[in-house]
Design an enzyme around this catalytic site. Structure first.
Site, PDB file in Angstrom:
ATOM      1  NE  ARG A 104      44.471  43.525  39.991  1.00 31.51           N
ATOM      2  CZ  ARG A 104      44.772  43.103  41.211  1.00 31.51           C
ATOM      3  NH1 ARG A 104      45.304  41.912  41.388  1.00 31.51           N
ATOM      4  NH2 ARG A 104      44.512  43.850  42.253  1.00 31.51           N
ATOM      5  CG  ASP A 200      34.144  42.989  45.244  1.00 27.65           C
ATOM      6  OD1 ASP A 200      35.032  42.541  44.518  1.00 27.65           O
ATOM      7  OD2 ASP A 200      33.456  44.000  44.926  1.00 27.65           O
TER       8      ASP A 200
HETATM    9  N1  URA Z   1      38.560  45.852  46.641  1.00 30.86           N
HETATM   10  C1  URA Z   1      37.502  45.513  47.422  1.00 30.86           C
HETATM   11  O1  URA Z   1      36.359  45.742  47.062  1.00 30.86           O
HETATM   12  N2  URA Z   1      37.757  44.908  48.595  1.00 30.86           N
HETATM   13  C2  URA Z   1      39.005  44.650  49.037  1.00 30.86           C
HETATM   14  O2  URA Z   1      39.156  44.096  50.144  1.00 30.86           O
HETATM   15  C3  URA Z   1      40.085  45.002  48.206  1.00 30.86           C
HETATM   16  C4  URA Z   1      39.833  45.622  47.017  1.00 30.86           C
END
Ligand code: URA
Length: 209
Positions: A104, A200
């Site tokens: 990103r 995550d």
């Molecule tokens: N990516 C992730 O790993 N978790 C999320 O909640 C959003 C994006």
């Protein structure tokens, strides 16, 4: 319009409850993501074409069904998509595997491609793009653009958890792509994490952070 399939099979829901649990260890999390990947592969291949073949059992001759040789490629989005790759390959062992990596841009927040490697005959294959989380939809949209740019025509997207916002963005950008989800969650929070989600996915898979 794309079809959105929520795969709420009891086995998937059961495994998802442990995947979401913050107390689940890295080892078990990885195993469960792999297993749900396999269960999702079973579901998404339901529509594969079959052809008649003559076989002889120990008892008699018969006409049986075999896959008609349709070619498949799995494309994990790096890095969390790797967690679902082996489970899917267990059910579709002759599938080819492409990879796409995106980061990103810190200023524009756009998803930028930094790595892409696909099978040479990608245009002849059914493509299953995999990423555990469909959050804002930005990575999925860009990954699918990268795959279409190389000529792929039939693409499906598979994830464990989606936010409604991500589903809308993906449907809008790629109306020809079917979306397969293990669980559709409530929303994104202000940091673009899915709520309730699982945190995550990459960090939980690889034990980082
Ligand atoms: N990516 C992730 O790993 N978790 C999320 O909640 C959003 C994006």
């Amino acid at each position: 319009m794309p079809k959105v399939h929520v795969m709420d099979h009891p086995l998937i829901q059961h495994k998802m409850s442990y995947i979401r649990d913050k107390e689940t260890s890295t080892k078990v999390f990885r195993e469960l993501v792999d297993e749900v990947g396999a269960l999702m592969a079973y579901e998404v291949t339901r529509e594969l074409e079959l052809e008649d073949v003559e076989v002889e059992t120990p008892i008699t001759k018969m006409t049986a069904k075999r896959l008609s040789g349709k070619k498949i490629a799995i494309v994990p989005i790096l890095r969390a998509g790797l967690g679902m790759q082996e489970g899917m390959l267990r059910l579709i062992p002759s599938a080819r595997v492409g990879h796409v990596g995106l980061y990103r841009d810190p200023v524009t927040l756009e998803a930028i491609e930094y790595y892409a490697k696909f099978p040479g005959d990608i245009e002849e294959r059914d493509i299953f793009v995999i990423d555990p989380m469909l959050a804002t939809g930005a990575s999925a949209v860009e990954a699918i653009k990268a795959i279409k740019k190389r000529g792929a025509k039939k693409i499906s997207f598979l994830c464990l958890i989606a936010a409604p916002e991500g589903v809308e963005v993906l449907k809008e950008a790629h109306p020809d792509v079917n979306i397969y989800i293990a669980a559709l969650d409530e929303k994104l929070n202000d940091k673009s994490y899915i709520v309730p989600g699982l945190g995550d996915a990459g960090d939980r898979l690889f034990g980082t952070k």
